[in-house]
Design a protein around this motif. Structure first.
Motif, mmCIF file in Angstrom:
data_model
loop_
_atom_site.group_PDB
_atom_site.id
_atom_site.type_symbol
_atom_site.label_atom_id
_atom_site.label_comp_id
_atom_site.label_asym_id
_atom_site.label_seq_id
_atom_site.Cartn_x
_atom_site.Cartn_y
_atom_site.Cartn_z
ATOM 1 N N GLY A 42 0.805 -1.216 0.000
ATOM 2 C CA GLY A 42 0.000 0.000 0.000
ATOM 3 C C GLY A 42 0.845 1.275 0.000
ATOM 4 N N PHE A 45 2.212 1.531 -3.507
ATOM 5 C CA PHE A 45 1.087 1.790 -4.407
ATOM 6 C C PHE A 45 0.643 3.251 -4.259
ATOM 7 C CE2 PHE A 45 -3.452 1.272 -5.733
ATOM 8 C CZ PHE A 45 -3.200 0.857 -7.035
ATOM 9 N N GLY A 46 0.612 3.718 -3.016
ATOM 10 C CA GLY A 46 0.210 5.094 -2.739
ATOM 11 C C GLY A 46 1.138 6.117 -3.386
ATOM 12 N N ALA A 138 -6.171 -0.198 -8.579
ATOM 13 C CA ALA A 138 -6.895 0.319 -7.405
ATOM 14 C C ALA A 138 -8.298 -0.284 -7.324
ATOM 15 C CB ALA A 138 -6.969 1.844 -7.460
ATOM 16 N N CYS A 141 -8.003 -3.618 -5.731
ATOM 17 C CA CYS A 141 -7.837 -3.495 -4.270
ATOM 18 C C CYS A 141 -9.207 -3.301 -3.632
ATOM 19 C CB CYS A 141 -6.977 -2.277 -3.889
ATOM 20 S SG CYS A 141 -5.317 -2.246 -4.552
ATOM 21 N N LYS A 142 -9.952 -2.342 -4.204
ATOM 22 C CA LYS A 142 -11.231 -1.957 -3.616
ATOM 23 C C LYS A 142 -12.239 -3.099 -3.661
ATOM 24 C CE LYS A 142 -14.784 1.647 -3.727
ATOM 25 N NZ LYS A 142 -15.896 0.714 -3.523
ATOM 26 N N HIS A 145 -11.483 -5.449 -0.898
ATOM 27 C CA HIS A 145 -11.758 -4.831 0.407
ATOM 28 C C HIS A 145 -13.260 -4.745 0.661
ATOM 29 C CE1 HIS A 145 -7.551 -2.755 0.455
ATOM 30 N NE2 HIS A 145 -7.499 -4.034 0.759
HETATM 31 C C1 ASC Z 1 -4.536 2.425 -2.208
HETATM 32 C C2 ASC Z 1 -4.574 1.584 -1.070
HETATM 33 C C3 ASC Z 1 -5.624 0.754 -1.213
HETATM 34 C C4 ASC Z 1 -6.297 1.015 -2.506
HETATM 35 C C5 ASC Z 1 -7.744 1.236 -2.400
HETATM 36 C C6 ASC Z 1 -8.332 1.517 -3.765
HETATM 37 O O1 ASC Z 1 -3.716 3.293 -2.436
HETATM 38 O O2 ASC Z 1 -3.743 1.568 -0.044
HETATM 39 O O3 ASC Z 1 -6.024 -0.158 -0.378
HETATM 40 O O4 ASC Z 1 -5.592 2.135 -3.056
HETATM 41 O O5 ASC Z 1 -7.995 2.320 -1.560
HETATM 42 O O6 ASC Z 1 -9.673 1.805 -3.662
#
Ligand code: ASC
Length: 151
Positions: A42, A45-46, A138, A141-142, A145
């Protein structure tokens, strides 16, 4: 010495055949491992997201380095979700991970594939390519989650 070598070989063979959860001494270790891998991923990625969203200037070399790390890290968390690791340390991992393993694995595979594409996009040196690949990664990831991470 020979006995030791035989023992070591037997231990290695067992380790190779053991399920992923058995790579960890206790559930707490598996939980910390997956959280650590996801945290490191993360962070990198950030840093790409900051460039993709224009919060920091685009630096093609930094993007490439970060994307390579993301692609490598994306392989790691899943071994930490083995059987019996639903509890043992504070975790937001939802029980559905272990009751819907095929679906959870699809999400993991999707992230791995998107992170490989992200690294390839970063290598082109094009911010537009980076933005597109970042958006897709992203979303993966979402999606996971939304279904499998608690509040
Ligand atoms: C990021 C991060 C996540 C994803 C998510 C995308 O940068 O740490 O877990 O993007 O937020 O929706």
């Amino acid at each position: 010495m020979k006995a030791l070598a035989t023992f070591a070989l037997a231990a290695l063979t067992l380790a190779a055949a053991a399920p992923a959860s058995a790579q960890f001494a206790k559930p707490e270790d598996a939980i910390k491992y997956r959280q650590s891998a996801l945290f490191v991923m993360g962070q990198h990625f950030g840093r790409i997201g900051a460039m993709a969203n224009g919060r920091v200037p685009f630096d093609a070399k930094a993007a490439q380095e970060n994307a390579d790390i993301v692609a490598a890290m994306a392989k790691l968390p899943w071994a930490g979700f083995g059987a019996g690791t639903d509890k043992g340390a504070p975790t937001k991992a939802l029980p559905a991970i272990w009751t819907e393993q095929a679906k959870f694995k699809e999400h993991a595979d999707k992230l791995e594939a998107e992170s490989v594409k992200l690294a390839a996009a970063a290598k082109t040196g094009s911010l537009d390519n980076l933005k597109t690949a970042f958006g897709a990664a992203a979303s993966s990831c979402k999606a996971c989650h939304d279904d499998y991470r608690g509040k």
